[in-house]
Design a protein around this motif. Structure first.
Motif, PDB file in Angstrom:
ATOM      1  N   LYS A 249       0.807  -1.229   0.000  1.00 22.41           N
ATOM      2  CA  LYS A 249       0.000   0.000   0.000  1.00 22.41           C
ATOM      3  C   LYS A 249       0.836   1.274   0.000  1.00 22.41           C
ATOM      4  CE  LYS A 249      -0.557   0.115   4.933  1.00 22.41           C
ATOM      5  NZ  LYS A 249      -0.985  -0.827   5.887  1.00 22.41           N
ATOM      6  N   ASP A 250       2.076   1.194   0.445  1.00 21.48           N
ATOM      7  CA  ASP A 250       2.935   2.378   0.477  1.00 21.48           C
ATOM      8  C   ASP A 250       3.686   2.596  -0.834  1.00 21.48           C
ATOM      9  OD1 ASP A 250       2.182   2.892   3.113  1.00 21.48           O
ATOM     10  OD2 ASP A 250       3.740   1.560   3.897  1.00 21.48           O
ATOM     11  N   VAL A 251       3.640   1.627  -1.731  1.00 23.94           N
ATOM     12  CA  VAL A 251       4.327   1.732  -3.022  1.00 23.94           C
ATOM     13  C   VAL A 251       3.344   2.332  -4.022  1.00 23.94           C
ATOM     14  CG1 VAL A 251       5.519   0.480  -4.846  1.00 23.94           C
ATOM     15  CG2 VAL A 251       5.713  -0.294  -2.474  1.00 23.94           C
ATOM     16  N   THR A 252       3.717   3.454  -4.640  1.00 22.73           N
ATOM     17  CA  THR A 252       2.818   4.111  -5.592  1.00 22.73           C
ATOM     18  C   THR A 252       3.557   4.408  -6.899  1.00 22.73           C
ATOM     19  OG1 THR A 252       3.364   6.300  -4.730  1.00 22.73           O
ATOM     20  CG2 THR A 252       1.459   5.190  -3.761  1.00 22.73           C
ATOM     21  N   VAL A 253       2.775   4.615  -7.926  1.00 20.50           N
ATOM     22  CA  VAL A 253       3.286   5.028  -9.230  1.00 20.50           C
ATOM     23  C   VAL A 253       2.626   6.360  -9.540  1.00 20.50           C
ATOM     24  CG1 VAL A 253       3.440   4.454 -11.678  1.00 20.50           C
ATOM     25  CG2 VAL A 253       3.508   2.629  -9.984  1.00 20.50           C
ATOM     26  N   CYS A 254       3.411   7.401  -9.684  1.00 22.77           N
ATOM     27  CA  CYS A 254       2.895   8.755  -9.927  1.00 22.77           C
ATOM     28  C   CYS A 254       1.857   9.149  -8.874  1.00 22.77           C
ATOM     29  CB  CYS A 254       2.308   8.865 -11.330  1.00 22.77           C
ATOM     30  SG  CYS A 254       3.509   8.690 -12.643  1.00 22.77           S
ATOM     31  N   GLY A 255       2.079   8.716  -7.641  1.00 22.03           N
ATOM     32  CA  GLY A 255       1.187   9.090  -6.553  1.00 22.03           C
ATOM     33  C   GLY A 255      -0.066   8.248  -6.431  1.00 22.03           C
ATOM     34  N   GLN A 256      -0.195   7.187  -7.206  1.00 23.23           N
ATOM     35  CA  GLN A 256      -1.382   6.342  -7.151  1.00 23.23           C
ATOM     36  C   GLN A 256      -0.996   4.892  -6.900  1.00 23.23           C
ATOM     37  OE1 GLN A 256      -3.373   6.997 -10.927  1.00 23.23           O
ATOM     38  NE2 GLN A 256      -4.861   8.268  -9.880  1.00 23.23           N
ATOM     39  N   GLN A 257      -1.953   4.140  -6.343  1.00 19.95           N
ATOM     40  CA  GLN A 257      -1.760   2.701  -6.188  1.00 19.95           C
ATOM     41  C   GLN A 257      -1.685   2.081  -7.584  1.00 19.95           C
ATOM     42  OE1 GLN A 257      -1.264   1.337  -3.280  1.00 19.95           O
ATOM     43  NE2 GLN A 257      -1.763   3.162  -2.117  1.00 19.95           N
ATOM     44  N   PHE A 258      -1.133   0.866  -7.657  1.00 19.26           N
ATOM     45  CA  PHE A 258      -0.958   0.210  -8.953  1.00 19.26           C
ATOM     46  C   PHE A 258      -2.271   0.066  -9.710  1.00 19.26           C
ATOM     47  CE2 PHE A 258       2.810  -1.463  -6.704  1.00 19.26           C
ATOM     48  CZ  PHE A 258       3.781  -1.043  -7.599  1.00 19.26           C
ATOM     49  N   LEU A 259      -3.323  -0.390  -9.025  1.00 18.30           N
ATOM     50  CA  LEU A 259      -4.607  -0.603  -9.695  1.00 18.30           C
ATOM     51  C   LEU A 259      -5.146   0.694 -10.279  1.00 18.30           C
ATOM     52  CD1 LEU A 259      -6.881  -2.566 -10.411  1.00 18.30           C
ATOM     53  CD2 LEU A 259      -7.913  -2.030  -8.205  1.00 18.30           C
ATOM     54  N   ASP A 260      -5.059   1.764  -9.519  1.00 16.04           N
ATOM     55  CA  ASP A 260      -5.542   3.062 -10.006  1.00 16.04           C
ATOM     56  C   ASP A 260      -4.700   3.554 -11.180  1.00 16.04           C
ATOM     57  OD1 ASP A 260      -7.490   3.080  -8.041  1.00 16.04           O
ATOM     58  OD2 ASP A 260      -6.203   4.142  -6.619  1.00 16.04           O
ATOM     59  N   PHE A 261      -3.400   3.328 -11.117  1.00 15.72           N
ATOM     60  CA  PHE A 261      -2.527   3.741 -12.211  1.00 15.72           C
ATOM     61  C   PHE A 261      -2.814   2.935 -13.474  1.00 15.72           C
ATOM     62  CE2 PHE A 261       1.463   3.397 -14.624  1.00 15.72           C
ATOM     63  CZ  PHE A 261       1.632   4.736 -14.943  1.00 15.72           C
ATOM     64  N   PHE A 262      -2.961   1.618 -13.343  1.00 16.59           N
ATOM     65  CA  PHE A 262      -3.292   0.780 -14.498  1.00 16.59           C
ATOM     66  C   PHE A 262      -4.649   1.167 -15.080  1.00 16.59           C
ATOM     67  CE2 PHE A 262      -0.555  -2.956 -12.792  1.00 16.59           C
ATOM     68  CZ  PHE A 262       0.571  -2.401 -13.367  1.00 16.59           C
ATOM     69  N   ASP A 263      -5.598   1.500 -14.201  1.00 15.90           N
ATOM     70  CA  ASP A 263      -6.914   1.939 -14.655  1.00 15.90           C
ATOM     71  C   ASP A 263      -6.803   3.230 -15.452  1.00 15.90           C
ATOM     72  OD1 ASP A 263      -9.896   1.862 -14.585  1.00 15.90           O
ATOM     73  OD2 ASP A 263      -9.598   3.713 -13.442  1.00 15.90           O
ATOM     74  N   PHE A 264      -6.002   4.170 -14.968  1.00 11.06           N
ATOM     75  CA  PHE A 264      -5.806   5.433 -15.686  1.00 11.06           C
ATOM     76  C   PHE A 264      -5.180   5.183 -17.053  1.00 11.06           C
ATOM     77  CE2 PHE A 264      -2.605   8.621 -16.851  1.00 11.06           C
ATOM     78  CZ  PHE A 264      -3.447   9.654 -17.204  1.00 11.06           C
ATOM     79  N   ILE A 265      -4.131   4.360 -17.100  1.00 10.09           N
ATOM     80  CA  ILE A 265      -3.443   4.101 -18.372  1.00 10.09           C
ATOM     81  C   ILE A 265      -4.387   3.451 -19.377  1.00 10.09           C
ATOM     82  CG2 ILE A 265      -1.613   2.719 -19.467  1.00 10.09           C
ATOM     83  CD1 ILE A 265      -0.594   5.226 -18.061  1.00 10.09           C
ATOM     84  N   THR A 266      -5.120   2.429 -18.956  1.00  7.01           N
ATOM     85  CA  THR A 266      -5.981   1.719 -19.906  1.00  7.01           C
ATOM     86  C   THR A 266      -7.199   2.537 -20.311  1.00  7.01           C
ATOM     87  OG1 THR A 266      -7.082   0.560 -18.091  1.00  7.01           O
ATOM     88  CG2 THR A 266      -5.273  -0.578 -19.190  1.00  7.01           C
ATOM     89  N   ASN A 267      -7.901   3.125 -19.342  1.00 10.91           N
ATOM     90  CA  ASN A 267      -9.159   3.807 -19.650  1.00 10.91           C
ATOM     91  C   ASN A 267      -8.993   5.238 -20.131  1.00 10.91           C
ATOM     92  OD1 ASN A 267     -10.586   1.532 -18.961  1.00 10.91           O
ATOM     93  ND2 ASN A 267     -10.935   2.202 -16.862  1.00 10.91           N
ATOM     94  N   SER A 268      -8.050   5.962 -19.582  1.00 13.53           N
ATOM     95  CA  SER A 268      -7.946   7.384 -19.904  1.00 13.53           C
ATOM     96  C   SER A 268      -6.885   7.699 -20.948  1.00 13.53           C
ATOM     97  CB  SER A 268      -7.638   8.180 -18.638  1.00 13.53           C
ATOM     98  OG  SER A 268      -8.681   8.023 -17.709  1.00 13.53           O
ATOM     99  N   VAL A 269      -5.987   6.757 -21.225  1.00 16.79           N
ATOM    100  CA  VAL A 269      -4.936   7.010 -22.210  1.00 16.79           C
ATOM    101  C   VAL A 269      -5.079   6.066 -23.415  1.00 16.79           C
ATOM    102  CG1 VAL A 269      -2.446   7.047 -22.616  1.00 16.79           C
ATOM    103  CG2 VAL A 269      -3.356   7.915 -20.470  1.00 16.79           C
ATOM    104  N   LEU A 270      -5.019   4.767 -23.166  1.00 11.89           N
ATOM    105  CA  LEU A 270      -5.016   3.826 -24.289  1.00 11.89           C
ATOM    106  C   LEU A 270      -6.335   3.792 -25.053  1.00 11.89           C
ATOM    107  CD1 LEU A 270      -2.989   0.852 -22.783  1.00 11.89           C
ATOM    108  CD2 LEU A 270      -2.214   2.626 -24.359  1.00 11.89           C
ATOM    109  N   MET A 271      -7.462   3.822 -24.340  1.00 11.16           N
ATOM    110  CA  MET A 271      -8.749   3.770 -25.050  1.00 11.16           C
ATOM    111  C   MET A 271      -8.965   4.972 -25.971  1.00 11.16           C
ATOM    112  SD  MET A 271     -11.221   1.957 -22.250  1.00 11.16           S
ATOM    113  CE  MET A 271     -12.701   2.017 -23.208  1.00 11.16           C
TER     114      MET A 271
END
Length: 155
Positions: free
Chosen positions: A65-87
């Motif tokens: 839970k303390d490890v983040t990517v760009c300030g977000q948890q992994f699931l939230d970051f993957f969600d952003f990449i897939t839904n808000s960028v790749l789609m």
């Protein structure tokens, strides 16, 4: 009541499993084509890669839970990449491909092939060539700006 509930959840599990298999098949076929692998090694490779990436999402709100990517948890970051960028990128590329490479007349010919009328031809051409790519790219820019907190708008 209990049997209906059991049947419902059994059917939900079945639906999820069949959907996962169809998504997995698309990944395996792509790996076979891209890496020139036979089906069995491609299946194991794809499964290992998916398991590896899923581990980050599964542990993101737990042990990591303390490890983040760009300030977000992994699931939230993957969600952003897939839904808000790749789609939006794929949607814009599809519009550009259909509007400028394949040409709308190919789609129009397919629609009218069996004698059907296509009354909105002019509107379709305008939408697929100009309107849709422009607004999909605007959505992409807005989502990236919102992510980095430099503007953007909520849809």
């Amino acid at each position: 009541g209990a049997w209906v509930g059991l049947a419902f959840f059994a059917l939900v599990i079945f639906a999820a499993l069949t959907s996962a298999i169809s998504l997995y098949e698309a990944c395996v076929a792509s790996v076979c084509d891209l890496l020139q692998l036979d089906r069995k090694p491609a299946t194991f490779f794809t499964g290992a890669l998916i398991l590896f990436l899923a581990t980050f999402s599964a542990l993101g709100y737990g042990a990591w839970k303390d490890v983040t990517v760009c300030g977000q948890q992994f699931l939230d970051f993957f969600d952003f990449i897939t839904n808000s960028v790749l789609m939006p990128i794929v949607a814009a590329a599809t519009c550009i491909f259909i509007g400028w490479v394949l040409k709308p007349r190919e789609i129009e010919a397919e629609v009218t092939a069996e004698g059907n009328s296509f009354k909105a031809k002019v509107l379709y051409r305008f939408m697929v060539k100009y309107f849709a790519p422009l607004f999909v790219i605007a959505i992409l820019v807005s989502e990236v700006c919102r992510y980095f907190k430099i503007g953007g708008w909520s849809i």
